[in-house]
Design a protein around this motif. Structure first.
Motif, mmCIF file in Angstrom:
data_model
loop_
_atom_site.group_PDB
_atom_site.id
_atom_site.type_symbol
_atom_site.label_atom_id
_atom_site.label_comp_id
_atom_site.label_asym_id
_atom_site.label_seq_id
_atom_site.Cartn_x
_atom_site.Cartn_y
_atom_site.Cartn_z
ATOM 1 N N ARG A 226 0.814 -1.213 0.000
ATOM 2 C CA ARG A 226 0.000 0.000 0.000
ATOM 3 C C ARG A 226 0.853 1.271 0.000
ATOM 4 N N ALA A 227 1.922 1.280 0.784
ATOM 5 C CA ALA A 227 2.747 2.483 0.882
ATOM 6 C C ALA A 227 3.764 2.590 -0.250
ATOM 7 N N GLY A 228 4.069 1.480 -0.908
ATOM 8 C CA GLY A 228 5.018 1.503 -2.015
ATOM 9 C C GLY A 228 6.388 1.985 -1.589
ATOM 10 N N ARG A 229 6.980 2.870 -2.382
ATOM 11 C CA ARG A 229 8.335 3.325 -2.072
ATOM 12 C C ARG A 229 8.382 4.304 -0.894
ATOM 13 N N LEU A 230 7.234 4.641 -0.351
ATOM 14 C CA LEU A 230 7.200 5.478 0.851
ATOM 15 C C LEU A 230 7.401 4.666 2.122
ATOM 16 N N PHE A 231 7.494 3.356 2.007
ATOM 17 C CA PHE A 231 7.669 2.470 3.167
ATOM 18 C C PHE A 231 9.156 2.262 3.435
ATOM 19 N N PHE A 232 9.594 2.688 4.627
ATOM 20 C CA PHE A 232 10.981 2.517 5.043
ATOM 21 C C PHE A 232 11.001 1.779 6.384
ATOM 22 N N PRO A 233 11.502 0.546 6.409
ATOM 23 C CA PRO A 233 11.506 -0.207 7.667
ATOM 24 C C PRO A 233 12.405 0.437 8.719
ATOM 25 N N LEU A 234 11.970 0.372 9.952
ATOM 26 C CA LEU A 234 12.762 0.823 11.082
ATOM 27 C C LEU A 234 12.986 -0.387 11.971
ATOM 28 N N PHE A 235 14.242 -0.681 12.257
ATOM 29 C CA PHE A 235 14.589 -1.876 13.011
ATOM 30 C C PHE A 235 14.953 -1.500 14.433
ATOM 31 N N ALA A 236 14.265 -2.119 15.397
ATOM 32 C CA ALA A 236 14.511 -1.842 16.805
ATOM 33 C C ALA A 236 15.501 -2.835 17.375
ATOM 34 N N GLU A 237 16.422 -2.343 18.189
ATOM 35 C CA GLU A 237 17.339 -3.229 18.905
ATOM 36 C C GLU A 237 16.592 -3.859 20.072
ATOM 37 N N ARG A 238 16.738 -5.152 20.225
ATOM 38 C CA ARG A 238 16.064 -5.855 21.321
ATOM 39 C C ARG A 238 16.911 -5.832 22.583
#
Length: 238
Positions: A226-238
Motif C-alpha cells: 500500500r505504501a510503495g516506495r514510501l515504506f521505510f523499515p525501522l529496526f529496533a534493537e532488542r
C-alpha cells in the motif's frame, strides 16, 4: 510524551489539543522560503491535525493565529480547508489576526482541538512483537515543495489510521525520526532502545512529511504494497 495535551472534559472523555507554528515561510519580503500563504496554512494544519488524529481523538475545531496580514485570512482558511478535505473531515475555523502592525516576515500558529474517549487513546498500545516503519521521507523548507513525491499523502495516513493492523502512528516533526522513536518507545515502557533506518534519523521532518508506525508483523506485506516506495523499515534493537 507526544505533542498532544490532554485535559479532563467529561466522564470518560478528554479534550485533546495539538498545535503547530510556522515562521519565515510565506510571501513576505523577509521570508526564507517563498510560498503562497494557503500552502503555509495547509502544512501547519497538517501537523496539528495529524498529531490530534494519531492519538485517537476526533477533531472539533481549528484555531488560527495569523501574524501575516488581515488580507491573508481567507487564503489561510482555504489552506486549512484543503487539509481537512484530504483528511475527510469538515471543521469550523476561528482565530485572530495581528492587524495593528505590519511585519516583514510571515508567522502563523495553528491549534487543533478535539475530544477523545479514554479507551480510544492510541498511546502506549504497541505490543512487544510489533514491527516498525517510517512512511514518507522527512523533508523541510524548500525540499517539501521540490520533492512532493516523498511527502506521505494524508489519504494514506487516514487509511493506515483506520487499519486494525497498525497500532500507533507518530507524525515526525522537526526533531526527527530518532526523537519520535524514543517518544514511542518510552510510551510503551521500552526506554533507551536504539534503532536503525534507511532514512536519516536526526534530519528535521518539517511539516510532518513522514510518520512512524508500529504494526502487526503479519500485515507487513500488505502495508509495504500500500505504501510503495514510501515504506521505510525501522529496526529496533532488542
Amino acid at each position: 510524551m507526544r505533542d498532544v495535551l490532554f485535559l479532563p472534559f467529561a466522564d470518560g472523555m478528554e479534550l485533546a489539543v495539538a498545535a503547530d507554528g510556522s515562521a519565515a515561510v510565506g510571501d513576505k519580503p523577509g521570508d526564507v522560503v517563498s510560498v503562497p500563504v494557503d500552502v503555509v496554512a495547509y502544512f501547519s494544519a497538517r501537523v496539528a491535525l495529524m498529531e490530534l488524529l494519531s492519538v485517537g481523538a476526533e477533531a472539533r475545531v481549528v484555531v488560527l493565529q495569523n501574524f501575516i496580514a488581515d488580507d491573508r485570512w481567507e487564503a489561510l482558511c482555504r489552506g486549512v480547508r484543503r487539509t481537512c478535505r484530504e483528511l475527510g473531515i469538515d471543521l469550523p475555523i476561528t482565530g485572530s489576526t495581528e492587524s495593528n502592525f505590519s511585519t516583514v516576515q510571515s508567522a502563523l500558529g495553528v491549534t487543533a482541538i478535539g475530544t477523545v474517549a479514554n479507551e480510544r487513546k492510541r498511546i502506549g498500545i504497541t505490543p512487544e512483537e510489533a514491527k516498525f516503519a517510517v512512511i514518507g521521507r522527512p523533508l523541510v523548507g524548500s525540499a517539501v515543495l521540490s520533492h512532493p513525491e516523498w511527502v506521505a499523502p494524508l489519504s494514506l495516513f487516514v487509511e493506515l489510521l483506520a487499519s486494525p493492523s497498525v497500532y500507533e502512528l507518530v507524525p515526525i516533526g522537526s526533531k526527527g525520526i530518532y526523537y519520535e522513536w524514543m517518544q514511542l518507545s518510552a510510551a510503551n515502557g521500552r526506554q533507551g532502545r536504539a534503532c536503525a533506518c534507511p532514512l536519516p534519523l536526526f534530519a528535521s521532518g518539517g511539516p510532518a512529511t513522514s510518520f512512524l508506525i508500529s504494526y502487526d508483523r503479519a500485515a507487513e506485506g500488505a502495508l509495504r504494497k500500500r505504501a510503495g516506495r514510501l515504506f521505510f523499515p525501522l529496526f529496533a534493537e532488542r
